[in-house]
Design an enzyme around this catalytic site. Sequence first.
Site, PDB file in Angstrom:
ATOM      1  CG  HIS A 162      10.815 -38.164  -3.040  1.00 42.95           C
ATOM      2  ND1 HIS A 162       9.297 -38.006  -2.052  1.00 42.95           N
ATOM      3  CD2 HIS A 162      11.194 -37.006  -1.313  1.00 42.95           C
ATOM      4  CE1 HIS A 162       9.152 -38.202  -0.267  1.00 42.95           C
ATOM      5  NE2 HIS A 162      10.599 -36.715  -0.153  1.00 42.95           N
ATOM      6  CG  ASP A 370       6.103 -41.901 -10.862  1.00 43.99           C
ATOM      7  OD1 ASP A 370       6.243 -41.170 -10.373  1.00 43.99           O
ATOM      8  OD2 ASP A 370       4.664 -41.969 -11.498  1.00 43.99           O
TER       9      ASP A 370
END
Length: 495
Positions: A162, A370
């Site tokens: 992720h 991110d």
Amino acid sequence: MRQSSLVVVANRLPIDDSVAPDGACEWRRSPGGLVSALHPLLRHTPATWVGWAGGTGPAPTLPDVDGVRMRTVPLTPDDLRDHYEGFANATLWPLYHDAVEQPQHHRRWWEAYQRVNRRFAETAAEVAEPGAVVWVQDYHLHLVPGLLRALRPDLRIGFFLHVPFPPPELFMQLPRRAELLRGMLGADLVGFQRAQAAHNFAQLVAKVLHLPATDRRIGIDDRVVRIGAFPVSIDTAEMAALAARPDVAARAARLRQDLGRPEHVILSVDRMDYTKGIEQRLKAYSELLVSGHVKVRDTVLVQVAVPSRERVGQYQILRERVEREVGRINGEFGRVGEPAIHYLTQPFDRAELAALYRVADVMAVTPLRDGMNLVAKEYVAARVDDTGALLLSEFAGSAAELPQAYLVNPHDLEGLKEGLLAALHAAPADVRERMRAMRAHLREHDIRAWARSYLSALDQTGALVDRLTTPGDAPVAVPTQPDRSAVRADRRAGG
Ligand code: ADP
Ligand code: G6P
């Protein structure tokens, strides 16, 4: 032992405990992108989720959550310190996020990482029925695919990361780089958020393990491991439906009133994490207050920053610095009853988050790095009337999918200020056009599309995909459990 044909293995279970206003105990969804992505997907699917319940006591027996079985993996205090807080969140997390904080290396942490990965692999091996699909998630569990393949060669194993996967120059710093790569290659399919990450992985496998590797396939032993990019998403329809609910609209109106009916509301929603660029954002905002480009009378900033990984030193330092800066800015620029920043550290339920998204004229999502950033996607999904400007960092994975956002480089303070002003003062027609395009993208590229693309690559029979990607229509139930005090106490220690 109950077994499942689909097993998700993730460090964090999808539920967190909390105390309701009336004092009753309740479980609710844990904040964090991984859980936000997978929880709506698995709801009402007869799957098992193997994960950690957030404590250091014996593993609690948890109720099924929306039809999904919870299988807890216990962590000892040493595991918590050395695996979760250490190797996962003080070595890998900073390294994978451009080393914006210095990654730390300790041999003891590696021992714990191996030990805990083995425990997760053994638990997954117990709960997977013959030939099952096991989907391993994220950087806490790089070794699980390899360990699981050795235990259960009958399984179809997927791995999905992720967070960003770093360029070779950074990954090569890891003392145990070869073992980590080999662990991931135990999977049949290794998925990343971005094509660049798959490319980085292939380069590293070729360089460190001397295996034949392209950006799509890697040969190891007598197997082929496929790799690729599968950008994760949200349940777009669910967020849109939530935001459109009359009670949520009424709550948003109330929030605006409580904020003093400002002309502009700027919102940020982050875990309290140094990758999120909170300090840079506060600095930009503060400079705009100093220069008079932003006035407290007509603009407010709402910063939601839910504490995370609270015993890790870098997170403690960040929280102190953020709180000092918020205090300074409010002290200097606030007026009685009119703070410059509304600072909230509480976890909110989905309806409250949707109301906050609805009230935000500008959503400032400016991480330094991110993997994806689902908050940005949630905001877009919640803007059911096509209004609202998204200020988005170029360094969030979501920027590749949402180029219509007001894109900024959060390292460039002047650029950040200009971006914020551009978003605040954009012409309504421009805002609407951008928002429409982003909403159209997310309607197509939602969490089910993500699961479909990943799982059809993993399980070519297609059976699993059909089951998982048909939207369930049952309401979201919040399960309750009478006695979980031991878990709650330990959860605070965890994250
Ligand atoms: P990360 O995974 O790094 O935390 P993301 O933006 O991808 O970042 O995901 C964060 C998730 O956590 C989102 O689904 C968001 O709604 C949720 N979240 C963030 N802050 C809160 C909060 N205060 N209360 C509840 N959920 C939150
Ligand atoms: C990110 C990670 C997840 C993690 C989440 C919350 O989204 O990719 O794996 O669960 O942050 O962090 P926490 O440490 O509380 O699990």
